[in-house]
Write an enzyme that holds these catalytic residues in place. Structure first.
Site, PDB file in Angstrom:
ATOM      1  CD  GLN A 163       1.468  -7.846   6.356  1.00  0.00           C
ATOM      2  OE1 GLN A 163       2.450  -8.493   6.014  1.00  0.00           O
ATOM      3  NE2 GLN A 163       1.338  -6.561   6.099  1.00  0.00           N
ATOM      4  CD  GLU A 205      -0.243  -3.787  11.701  1.00  0.00           C
ATOM      5  OE1 GLU A 205      -1.457  -3.966  11.473  1.00  0.00           O
ATOM      6  OE2 GLU A 205       0.558  -3.374  10.847  1.00  0.00           O
ATOM      7  CG  ASP A 242      -2.845  -5.461   4.079  1.00  0.00           C
ATOM      8  OD1 ASP A 242      -2.570  -5.808   2.909  1.00  0.00           O
ATOM      9  OD2 ASP A 242      -2.054  -4.817   4.795  1.00  0.00           O
ATOM     10  CG  ASP A 313       0.180  -0.408   1.657  1.00  0.00           C
ATOM     11  OD1 ASP A 313       0.841   0.639   1.526  1.00  0.00           O
ATOM     12  OD2 ASP A 313       0.414  -1.227   2.574  1.00  0.00           O
ATOM     13  CE  LYS A 338       0.930   1.093   5.244  1.00  0.00           C
ATOM     14  NZ  LYS A 338       1.580  -0.182   4.839  1.00  0.00           N
ATOM     15  NE  ARG A 367       4.307   1.122   6.800  1.00  0.00           N
ATOM     16  CZ  ARG A 367       5.143   1.201   5.753  1.00  0.00           C
ATOM     17  NH1 ARG A 367       5.504   2.392   5.283  1.00  0.00           N
ATOM     18  NH2 ARG A 367       5.580   0.109   5.147  1.00  0.00           N
ATOM     19  CB  SER A 368       4.137  -3.517  11.417  1.00  0.00           C
ATOM     20  OG  SER A 368       5.304  -3.365  10.641  1.00  0.00           O
ATOM     21  CE  LYS A 389      -4.345  -1.421   7.488  1.00  0.00           C
ATOM     22  NZ  LYS A 389      -3.599  -2.136   6.415  1.00  0.00           N
TER      23      LYS A 389
END
EC number: 4.2.1.11
Length: 428
Positions: A163, A205, A242, A313, A338, A367-368, A389
């Site tokens: 990803q 992203e 990731d 995660d 997160k 987050r995306s 990130k």
């Protein structure tokens, strides 16, 4: 003057054009705090519930009017009159009001938006920068960024299984220099991809999302971009992955469609990662195996945990209980943080502290589906997390976090600490 007198919420849009919750908390002094929450594409099975309306006639079922109404009609009456400086009391009042294990009654998106808005209002009323209000005088670590410059998996419409392929400016002396170095690599990567005839459209992203011959080719073009930018791979710029392996885990097997031998066991996946780490400067691997493959995770940690960072995660979902379970089993050595996975600021900070006490690193993450809210950057500095990130070097909702870190580093001056490679405790 710190008493909460009004709580309001509204439906706004995130970076993917989907609705999300924005809350505002107003104090007796007239000062207010505003916060919006993000949403993930590859969500962990054990995350707190993000409440959606499910009405196909509005936003394809993704509306959040129910969560908004929960803020206005249920949360507001409970916390109006409370002192905004009592963050823990406010958060646990909302958690108790919800009364479920997964925040499914009010919605984690409703609770978190109010939680963050309260913190912002509190920082403003005591006239402190947000990171200083949350972390005190010891808040000084500017995190090393993980920048997702090639998007695959559920973050892009391409044939790449892994990803996120990320770069980390571990050799930079400061965050500002690290950001510059990374931007130069990003722009050189565009030139490398164009030179090979690949598409340079970007994913959710902000990273490039080309169709490549294999997952390994993503690493090869990144290496070329690092060198083309004038940097040394591994020394100046390292690589982080990731895999988001839960997204390609089916019936006990891992299906990597871009590979010549697509179907793999957990042991074969570990050998796959070991081979890549032996040939490329990979220093961090996130979600290398599926979220409930605990035995596989233990084997992965034993095989690679003494040389690279192994990040959980979907495995931990910012949940203190799941993290404690992993710690007791010797699984992973790092946790992704997160805020919307757990749904309140207080619980997030408790999880960060639990990780620190166990010697695990913390990586604060976006987050995306993001918003322009830069709160997570302040949290990363407040808790001295050391890593962050926030996506690539394009799309303003990603850069909002990096730009906030530039401001914080400037404000801290000589007190600012950028740890570079040493921010990853387990990397040898």
């Amino acid at each position: 003057m710190t008493e909460i007198i009004e709580v309001h919420a509204r439906e706004i849009l995130d970076s993917r054009g989907n609705p999300t919750v924005e809350a505002e908390v107003t104090l007796l002094s007239g000062i207010s705090g505003r916060a919006s929450v993000p949403s993930g594409a590859s969500t962990g099975e054990h995350e707190m519930l993000e409440l959606r309306d499910g009405d196909p006639k509005r936003y394809l079922g993704k509306g959040v009017t129910q969560a908004v109404n929960n803020v206005i009609e249920k949360i507001a009456p409970e916390i109006v009159g409370m002192d905004c400086l009592n963050q823990r009391d406010i958060d646990y009042t909302m958690i108790a009001l919800d009364g479920t294990e997964n925040k499914g009654a009010l919605g984690a998106n409703a609770i978190l938006s109010v939680s963050i808005a309260c913190a912002k209002a509190a920082a403003a009323v005591v006239e402190l920068p947000l990171y200083r209000y949350l972390g005190g005088v010891q808040a000084k670590d500017i995190p090393v960024p993980m920048m997702n410059i090639i998007n695959g998996g559920q973050h892009a419409d391409n044939n790449v299984d892994i990803q996120e392929f990320m770069i980390m400016p571990v050799g930079a002396p400061t965050f500002r220099e690290g950001l510059r170095m990374s931007a130069e690599v990003f722009h050189n990567l565009k030139a490398v991809l164009k030179g090979k005839g690949y598409n340079t459209a970007v994913g959710d992203e902000g990273g490039f999302a080309p169709n490549l011959a294999s997952n390994e080719e993503a690493l090869a073009v990144i290496m070329a971009a690092i060198t083309r930018a004038g940097y040394e791979p591994g020394k100046d710029i390292a690589i982080a992955l990731d895999a988001a392996a839960s997204s390609f885990y089916e019936k006990g097997k891992y299906i990597l469609a871009a590979e010549k031998k697509p179907e793999k066991t957990a042991d074969e996946m570990i050998r796959f990662y070991e081979d890549l780490a032996n040939r490329y400067p990979i220093i961090s691997l996130e979600d290398g195996l599926a979220e409930d493959d605990w035995e596989g995770w233990k084997a992965l940690t034993q095989a690679m945990g003494s040389r690279i960072q192994i990040v959980g995660d979907d495995l931990f979902v910012t949940n203190k209980k799941r993290l404690e379970q992993g710690i007791s089993k010797g699984i992973a050595n790092s946790i992704l943080i997160k805020l919307n996975q757990i749904g309140s600021l207080t619980e997030t900070l408790e999880t960060i502290q639990t990780a620190k006490e166990a010697g695990y690193t913390n990586v604060v993450s976006h987050r995306s589906g993001e918003t322009e809210d830069s709160f997570m950057a302040d949290v990363a500095v407040a808790a001295n997390c050391g890593q962050i990130k926030s996506g690539s070097l394009s799309r303003s909702e990603r850069l909002a976090k990096y730009n906030q870190l530039l401001r914080i580093e400037e404000e801290l001056g000589d007190r600012a600490v950028y740890r570079g490679r040493s921010a990853l405790y387990s990397v040898r």
